[in-house]
Structure formats: C-alpha cells, structure tokens
Write a protein that holds these residues in place. Structure first.
Motif, PDB file in Angstrom:
ATOM      1  N   ALA A  34       0.871  -1.185   0.000  1.00  0.00           N
ATOM      2  CA  ALA A  34       0.000   0.000   0.000  1.00  0.00           C
ATOM      3  C   ALA A  34       0.902   1.226   0.000  1.00  0.00           C
ATOM      4  O   ALA A  34       1.924   1.251   0.686  1.00  0.00           O
ATOM      5  N   PRO A  35       0.557   2.234  -0.772  1.00  0.00           N
ATOM      6  CA  PRO A  35       1.428   3.404  -0.822  1.00  0.00           C
ATOM      7  C   PRO A  35       1.455   4.141   0.518  1.00  0.00           C
ATOM      8  O   PRO A  35       0.451   4.178   1.229  1.00  0.00           O
ATOM      9  N   SER A  36       2.595   4.670   0.813  1.00  0.00           N
ATOM     10  CA  SER A  36       2.652   5.518   2.010  1.00  0.00           C
ATOM     11  C   SER A  36       2.306   6.931   1.557  1.00  0.00           C
ATOM     12  O   SER A  36       2.739   7.380   0.492  1.00  0.00           O
ATOM     13  N   TYR A  37       1.504   7.573   2.334  1.00  0.00           N
ATOM     14  CA  TYR A  37       1.115   8.941   1.989  1.00  0.00           C
ATOM     15  C   TYR A  37       0.891   9.700   3.279  1.00  0.00           C
ATOM     16  O   TYR A  37       0.582   9.123   4.319  1.00  0.00           O
ATOM     17  N   ASP A  38       1.058  11.000   3.201  1.00  0.00           N
ATOM     18  CA  ASP A  38       0.875  11.864   4.355  1.00  0.00           C
ATOM     19  C   ASP A  38      -0.565  12.366   4.333  1.00  0.00           C
ATOM     20  O   ASP A  38      -0.952  13.119   3.431  1.00  0.00           O
ATOM     21  N   ASP A  39      -1.354  11.923   5.301  1.00  0.00           N
ATOM     22  CA  ASP A  39      -2.762  12.301   5.368  1.00  0.00           C
ATOM     23  C   ASP A  39      -2.955  13.813   5.301  1.00  0.00           C
ATOM     24  O   ASP A  39      -3.943  14.289   4.732  1.00  0.00           O
ATOM     25  N   ALA A  40      -2.014  14.559   5.846  1.00  0.00           N
ATOM     26  CA  ALA A  40      -2.131  16.018   5.876  1.00  0.00           C
ATOM     27  C   ALA A  40      -2.062  16.627   4.474  1.00  0.00           C
ATOM     28  O   ALA A  40      -2.489  17.760   4.270  1.00  0.00           O
ATOM     29  N   GLU A  41      -1.543  15.870   3.505  1.00  0.00           N
ATOM     30  CA  GLU A  41      -1.412  16.384   2.145  1.00  0.00           C
ATOM     31  C   GLU A  41      -2.627  16.064   1.271  1.00  0.00           C
ATOM     32  O   GLU A  41      -2.647  16.395   0.092  1.00  0.00           O
ATOM     33  N   TYR A  42      -3.631  15.428   1.864  1.00  0.00           N
ATOM     34  CA  TYR A  42      -4.808  15.013   1.108  1.00  0.00           C
ATOM     35  C   TYR A  42      -6.073  15.596   1.723  1.00  0.00           C
ATOM     36  O   TYR A  42      -6.216  15.645   2.929  1.00  0.00           O
ATOM     37  N   ILE A  43      -6.976  15.997   0.855  1.00  0.00           N
ATOM     38  CA  ILE A  43      -8.283  16.482   1.274  1.00  0.00           C
ATOM     39  C   ILE A  43      -9.269  15.324   1.118  1.00  0.00           C
ATOM     40  O   ILE A  43      -9.354  14.726   0.032  1.00  0.00           O
ATOM     41  N   GLU A  44      -9.992  14.992   2.176  1.00  0.00           N
ATOM     42  CA  GLU A  44     -11.002  13.927   2.106  1.00  0.00           C
ATOM     43  C   GLU A  44     -12.226  14.500   1.410  1.00  0.00           C
ATOM     44  O   GLU A  44     -12.898  15.389   1.937  1.00  0.00           O
ATOM     45  N   GLN A  45     -12.474  14.020   0.175  1.00  0.00           N
ATOM     46  CA  GLN A  45     -13.582  14.549  -0.608  1.00  0.00           C
ATOM     47  C   GLN A  45     -13.974  13.535  -1.680  1.00  0.00           C
ATOM     48  O   GLN A  45     -13.107  12.906  -2.287  1.00  0.00           O
ATOM     49  N   LEU A  46     -15.250  13.412  -1.922  1.00  0.00           N
ATOM     50  CA  LEU A  46     -15.748  12.538  -2.974  1.00  0.00           C
ATOM     51  C   LEU A  46     -15.710  13.304  -4.289  1.00  0.00           C
ATOM     52  O   LEU A  46     -16.669  13.970  -4.669  1.00  0.00           O
ATOM     53  N   THR A  47     -14.578  13.216  -4.974  1.00  0.00           N
ATOM     54  CA  THR A  47     -14.400  13.910  -6.255  1.00  0.00           C
ATOM     55  C   THR A  47     -15.111  13.137  -7.362  1.00  0.00           C
ATOM     56  O   THR A  47     -15.580  12.014  -7.153  1.00  0.00           O
ATOM     57  N   GLY A  48     -15.135  13.710  -8.552  1.00  0.00           N
ATOM     58  CA  GLY A  48     -15.753  13.033  -9.700  1.00  0.00           C
ATOM     59  C   GLY A  48     -15.182  11.647  -9.953  1.00  0.00           C
ATOM     60  O   GLY A  48     -15.939  10.672 -10.053  1.00  0.00           O
ATOM     61  N   PRO A  49     -13.845  11.512 -10.063  1.00  0.00           N
ATOM     62  CA  PRO A  49     -13.285  10.165 -10.273  1.00  0.00           C
ATOM     63  C   PRO A  49     -13.613   9.200  -9.134  1.00  0.00           C
ATOM     64  O   PRO A  49     -13.833   8.008  -9.363  1.00  0.00           O
ATOM     65  N   PHE A  50     -13.672   9.719  -7.913  1.00  0.00           N
ATOM     66  CA  PHE A  50     -13.993   8.852  -6.776  1.00  0.00           C
ATOM     67  C   PHE A  50     -15.468   8.441  -6.797  1.00  0.00           C
ATOM     68  O   PHE A  50     -15.808   7.340  -6.393  1.00  0.00           O
ATOM     69  N   GLU A  51     -16.347   9.332  -7.265  1.00  0.00           N
ATOM     70  CA  GLU A  51     -17.761   8.967  -7.390  1.00  0.00           C
ATOM     71  C   GLU A  51     -17.926   7.801  -8.360  1.00  0.00           C
ATOM     72  O   GLU A  51     -18.674   6.860  -8.098  1.00  0.00           O
ATOM     73  N   VAL A  52     -17.207   7.873  -9.490  1.00  0.00           N
ATOM     74  CA  VAL A  52     -17.271   6.793 -10.476  1.00  0.00           C
ATOM     75  C   VAL A  52     -16.666   5.518  -9.898  1.00  0.00           C
ATOM     76  O   VAL A  52     -17.197   4.421 -10.085  1.00  0.00           O
ATOM     77  N   THR A  53     -15.568   5.655  -9.152  1.00  0.00           N
ATOM     78  CA  THR A  53     -14.930   4.499  -8.521  1.00  0.00           C
ATOM     79  C   THR A  53     -15.876   3.864  -7.510  1.00  0.00           C
ATOM     80  O   THR A  53     -16.015   2.631  -7.460  1.00  0.00           O
ATOM     81  N   LYS A  54     -16.525   4.686  -6.720  1.00  0.00           N
ATOM     82  CA  LYS A  54     -17.479   4.181  -5.722  1.00  0.00           C
ATOM     83  C   LYS A  54     -18.614   3.436  -6.416  1.00  0.00           C
ATOM     84  O   LYS A  54     -19.008   2.349  -5.994  1.00  0.00           O
TER      85      LYS A  54
END
Length: 165
Positions: A34-54
């Motif tokens: 799983a990629p390591s990522y800094d949570d502080a660098e990401y905004i939790e939001q249901l974007t267009g691509p995420f809506e399609v993924t969901k």
C-alpha cells in the motif's frame, strides 16, 4: 491538490487517492505494498473520479459486472505499465497465469521469454486494486498465489465473479 476518499467494502476499508481528474491509487488499508502517503497532504472529498470508482465498487461487490471505468492515471516503470495494461484485458470472471502474462509481455517486447517472477512483482505492485484485476492472476498450477490484499480476498472476488458469469 491531492484528494482521498475512504470506502468501506465487504472485504475491508479501502482508500482512493487521486486528483480532481484521475484516480491514481485504490488499495485496502492493510494490503502489502500500500502506498505511504501523508494524510495532511490530502483532502477527504468525494471527487468526480472517486464517485465513479465508488459506483464501480458498489456494482462489483453487489455481483454485477461494472459498466463504467473511472478515469485512471498510472505511474510506474514502463515494464510495470505494460503488465498493468495486460491485466486490464483480463475479462470479468476469467483467470490467467503469471506465465501467460509473461509470454504476452515478451511478445510485445520482441523477446523469447519474460520472467514470471518479474511479472509477479509488477502485478503485486498494481496501484489500482480490483479495477485493474490483479486478483485474476493465478499460479501456473491453478493455485491462488500472491495477492497483495490477501489470498482470502482474492478467493472471495474470484468466487463472486464466477457466480455471476
């Protein structure tokens, strides 16, 4: 801007990472690689691509073959991208082997052979789980081997697909 979205699947929590335009990662929170990522660098939001993924994941986990693929952007070596491209051609409910993928990559590159182990490494580092169906790759002996999300998840997904094909 970087965005993330948390999805609760029947197989556990999944994280989507991406932009307003593309899905770049989809993984189980506890999977290997799983990629390591800094949570502080990401905004939790249901974007267009995420809506399609969901929507894709909801259809998939309800036993339906998803009809729309989210826009994805893959980053990796040319070799890995070539393996991921072959993975995307594996039909719903069908399996293939690491060796068969190796033969396809060798053919594309004008080589006689390609290491199934090298293919396995690329398959294991697939950044977009399930949608790029690395779970459909099995050992040459027909056994379920090597899934970064865990063999039980792989078995669940293959069983789910076999019931609906």
């Amino acid at each position: 801007m970087n965005y993330k979205y948390t999805y609760e699947s029947p197989l556990g929590t999944m994280i989507m990472l991406g932009t307003l335009t593309y899905l770049t990662d989809l993984f189980f929170v506890d999977e290997a690689y799983a990629p390591s990522y800094d949570d502080a660098e990401y905004i939790e939001q249901l974007t267009g691509p995420f809506e399609v993924t969901k929507m894709w994941l909801d259809q998939y986990f309800s036993g339906k073959k998803p009809f729309i693929i989210p826009p994805i952007k893959l980053e990796g070596t040319e070799f890995r991208k070539s393996v991921w491209a072959v993975l995307q051609t594996i039909p719903y409910g069908v399996t293939t082997t690491y060796g068969d993928i190796g033969k396809e990559i060798a053919k594309q590159q004008g080589k006689d052979t390609m290491s199934a182990q090298a293919v396995g490494g690329a398959v294991g580092h697939n950044p977009i789980s399930i949608i790029i169906p690395c779970h459909r790759v099995i050992g040459s002996n027909g056994k379920l081997t090597g899934y970064a999300g865990g063999i039980e998840r792989k078995k669940y997904m293959l069983d789910l697909e076999s019931k609906h094909t």
